[in-house]
Design an enzyme around this catalytic site. Structure first.
Site, PDB file in Angstrom:
ATOM      1  N   CYS A   1      -4.710   1.930  -3.814  1.00  0.00           N
ATOM      2  CA  CYS A   1      -3.508   2.561  -3.237  1.00  0.00           C
ATOM      3  C   CYS A   1      -2.242   1.745  -3.435  1.00  0.00           C
ATOM      4  O   CYS A   1      -1.188   2.106  -2.936  1.00  0.00           O
ATOM      5  CB  CYS A   1      -3.672   2.875  -1.748  1.00  0.00           C
ATOM      6  SG  CYS A   1      -4.764   4.248  -1.452  1.00  0.00           S
TER       7      CYS A   1
ATOM      8  N   LYS B   1     -10.741  -0.709  10.552  1.00  0.00           N
ATOM      9  CA  LYS B   1     -10.829  -1.902   9.707  1.00  0.00           C
ATOM     10  C   LYS B   1     -11.123  -3.153  10.538  1.00  0.00           C
ATOM     11  O   LYS B   1     -11.098  -4.267  10.032  1.00  0.00           O
ATOM     12  CB  LYS B   1      -9.519  -2.098   8.936  1.00  0.00           C
ATOM     13  CG  LYS B   1      -9.259  -1.034   7.878  1.00  0.00           C
ATOM     14  CD  LYS B   1      -8.020  -1.370   7.088  1.00  0.00           C
ATOM     15  CE  LYS B   1      -7.428  -0.203   6.331  1.00  0.00           C
ATOM     16  NZ  LYS B   1      -8.201   0.230   5.170  1.00  0.00           N
TER      17      LYS B   1
ATOM     18  N   ASP C   1       3.046  -4.229   8.368  1.00  0.00           N
ATOM     19  CA  ASP C   1       1.805  -3.471   8.197  1.00  0.00           C
ATOM     20  C   ASP C   1       0.663  -4.474   8.405  1.00  0.00           C
ATOM     21  O   ASP C   1       0.422  -5.333   7.558  1.00  0.00           O
ATOM     22  CB  ASP C   1       1.801  -2.875   6.780  1.00  0.00           C
ATOM     23  CG  ASP C   1       0.441  -2.301   6.395  1.00  0.00           C
ATOM     24  OD1 ASP C   1      -0.516  -2.400   7.192  1.00  0.00           O
ATOM     25  OD2 ASP C   1       0.328  -1.758   5.274  1.00  0.00           O
TER      26      ASP C   1
ATOM     27  N   HIS D   1       0.849  -1.187   0.000  1.00  0.00           N
ATOM     28  CA  HIS D   1       0.000   0.000   0.000  1.00  0.00           C
ATOM     29  C   HIS D   1       0.891   1.247   0.000  1.00  0.00           C
ATOM     30  O   HIS D   1       2.020   1.213   0.507  1.00  0.00           O
ATOM     31  CB  HIS D   1      -0.842  -0.049   1.280  1.00  0.00           C
ATOM     32  CG  HIS D   1      -1.911   0.993   1.375  1.00  0.00           C
ATOM     33  ND1 HIS D   1      -1.664   2.287   1.763  1.00  0.00           N
ATOM     34  CD2 HIS D   1      -3.241   0.922   1.152  1.00  0.00           C
ATOM     35  CE1 HIS D   1      -2.798   2.968   1.768  1.00  0.00           C
ATOM     36  NE2 HIS D   1      -3.772   2.167   1.398  1.00  0.00           N
TER      37      HIS D   1
ATOM     38  N   GLN E   1      -4.433  -5.153   7.126  1.00  0.00           N
ATOM     39  CA  GLN E   1      -5.353  -6.145   6.556  1.00  0.00           C
ATOM     40  C   GLN E   1      -5.251  -7.507   7.242  1.00  0.00           C
ATOM     41  O   GLN E   1      -5.894  -8.460   6.814  1.00  0.00           O
ATOM     42  CB  GLN E   1      -5.091  -6.311   5.042  1.00  0.00           C
ATOM     43  CG  GLN E   1      -5.258  -5.052   4.229  1.00  0.00           C
ATOM     44  CD  GLN E   1      -6.710  -4.579   4.147  1.00  0.00           C
ATOM     45  OE1 GLN E   1      -7.641  -5.310   4.458  1.00  0.00           O
ATOM     46  NE2 GLN E   1      -6.908  -3.333   3.745  1.00  0.00           N
TER      47      GLN E   1
END
Lengths: 397, 143
Positions: A352, A214, A188, A111, A191
């Site tokens: 993104c 999220k 990261d 991303h 997700q």
């Protein structure tokens, strides 16, 4: 699962844009309203009952986060979201610990928030960014990473689960490799933390970033988890109230310890408390169970969507609830506008991950991203709409 | 304009767009147009012969609306003077923004006279107009 917990789901729509943000259960909304209705107050400064209650609630969330991803509470910093967390890692830590020529390994499926800060840092101090090549199915292997590592490799920064391909990287093996080779490892988790069990310590992560919204929590709050020893040497990006011990006319000052040091000013108190409730809620359901349900949904979708002749799939193999596709000859945005006509909410675009086009050979895709509250009926509705998409332009034009 | 005819015009220009594909020629002026609210991303190039538009071309990834608008605009504006082109652009803008406009000079562009009913597509319909307006400005300021 748990659909009744979400007031918004009483409306007639199918929500498949969970990679962008998730719906909120009533318990999270109630918890935040509770703060506003019954004990509004700032943190760390009041001696009155409301402030004491708010403090307790606010601080307790740190323990919940620690429990949720297996880290010490003092290693968990409240941020505004994943983007802010990564920027803190790059400009608060790496800027002061990397030197010109030091190499940072990224990859083209990341991303923007895990690429642009590094590009900026390379402009500022001359670090070198290397992109680890992806496998044929756009996944990333430890072997590929190893081929890119040199004596100058100081950092590996990657998404645990990528937001377009949805491949689940083997962060345990990669973390272990980084640990053995003295390479800093940033993950990261935007997700992954909402969708599957994540273990900060076991995977030898040095930093982990994720967002509240999220994972059934409110917008405006996220987390940076950092190893205690590293946080001691990290510089705050914001200075102000709450994070200092003293400051004097002669310019001398002292900052508080981590994590307070990194939380200058009034934080998003209601949002932090809401995030805590979201974490309790997810833990109650069970992260294994959430992940299993998403995999089942994706399999169910794949079984049917593969038979639709003009569908082009990009990530059949990835073991997450993300499916990216296109309809042959139709622009991705036209597909999402078409699906909106049937109240099916998906996302179209590059999501993104603007460098992924080099690998996919196409810039834009339609992305379906599921969560535990999605049902098999939701999938049926999507499949039905796609099957009938022959006259798509009659609907969208 | 009948709804079927509108759809036909849009589809024809989407599936076989006029002057899609850029050429490498330094006598052209180039602009890029994209928007955060939609994912269209288009490049436009334009060449003038005195005050007359000699050529316009475009390329990029874009939806049916912005691709077809680009195609129709280009076909319509080649051979027009700056002033003539600006007049067409202005009437088109007014149409999209539900203001008074002269339908007679818009021709096939009238296919978009109800796009205001889909607010998220207004943007797509406006991207080519904005790009061409920018090109005209840049080319005229350069002289």
């Amino acid at each position: 699962m748990n659909r009744d917990d979400f007031p918004i789901l009483s409306q007639d729509f199918v929500y498949f844009d969970n990679g962008a943000t998730t719906l909120k259960p009533q318990c999270v909304l109630d918890k935040m309203n509770d703060y506003y209705d019954y004990h509004t107050s700032n943190i760390h400064r009041g001696d009155y009952d409301f402030a004491i209650k708010t403090n307790e609630e606010y601080d307790r969330v740190r323990s919940l986060i620690g429990q949720f991803i297996n880290a010490n509470p003092e290693e968990c910093i409240y941020t505004s979201g994943t983007t802010m967390s990564i920027n803190m890692v790059v400009f608060g830590y790496m800027k002061y610990h990397l030197q010109k020529g030091d190499e940072v390994l990224l990859n083209k499926a990341e991303h923007a928030s895990n690429i642009l800060p590094w590009i900026r840092l390379s402009e500022e101090i001359g670090i070198v960014i290397k992109y680890v090549p992806l496998n044929e199915d756009y996944s990333l292997s430890l072997d590929a990473i190893k081929t890119c590592v040199t004596d100058r490799t100081k950092v590996i920064s990657l998404a645990h689960v990528t937001n377009v391909i949805g491949d689940v990287r083997d962060v345990e093996a990669i973390g272990d490799y980084c640990h053995q080779n003295h390479i800093l490892f940033h993950v990261d988790g935007a997700q992954s933390v909402p969708h599957l069990p994540v273990d900060f310590k076991k995977c030898h992560m040095d930093f982990l970033s994720f967002s509240g919204h999220k994972m059934c929590g409110p917008t405006g709050v996220g987390v940076l988890v950092g190893r205690k020893e590293l946080l001691k040497d990290m510089h705050p990006l914001c200075y102000g109230g709450g994070m200092n011990s003293f400051f004097e006319e002669d310019g001398s000052y002292e900052l508080k310890d981590s994590p307070i040091r990194f939380e200058a000013g009034t934080p998003p108190v209601a949002e932090v408390i809401g995030l805590g409730k979201a974490i309790e809620y997810l833990m109650e359901i069970g992260m294994d169970k959430i992940h299993e349900h998403e995999i089942e949904l994706k399999k169910y979708l794949l079984d049917q969507i593969q038979d639709i002749p003009n569908v082009i799939l990009y990530n059949k193999n990835s073991q997450s609830g993300i499916l990216s596709f296109n309809l042959d000859g139709v622009f991705a945005q036209d597909v999402s506008i078409y699906l909106n006509h049937y109240h099916i909410y998906v996302r179209a675009g590059n999501h993104c991950a603007k460098m992924l086009k080099d690998e996919l050979k196409i810039k834009n895709t339609v992305r379906v991203s599921v969560y535990f509250y999605n049902s098999f009926e939701d999938v049926d509705r999507l499949v039905e709409a796609l099957k009938n998409s022959k006259d798509i332009f009659k609907v969208v034009l | 304009m009948d709804a079927n005819l509108k759809r036909e015009i849009i589809l024809d220009n989407y599936q076989e767009p006029f002057h899609k594909g850029l050429i490498d020629d330094t006598s052209y002026c180039k602009v890029n147009t994209s928007s955060e609210s939609c994912i269209d991303n288009l490049d436009f190039i334009m060449k003038m012969d005195g005050d007359v538009i000699e050529d316009i071309r475009f390329d990029g990834e874009a939806c049916a609306i912005s691709t077809s608008v680009s195609s129709i605009f280009i076909r319509k504006l080649i051979g027009k003077t700056t002033e003539e082109a600006k007049e067409i652009l202005n009437h088109y803008k007014n149409m999209i923004n539900e203001k008074e406009y002269n339908a007679d000079i818009l021709g096939e562009l009238n296919a978009y006279d109800e796009i205001y009913k889909q607010p998220n597509r207004k943007n797509c319909a406006m991207l080519p107009e904005e790009a061409i307006e920018k090109l005209l400005e840049e080319l005229n300021n350069g002289e």
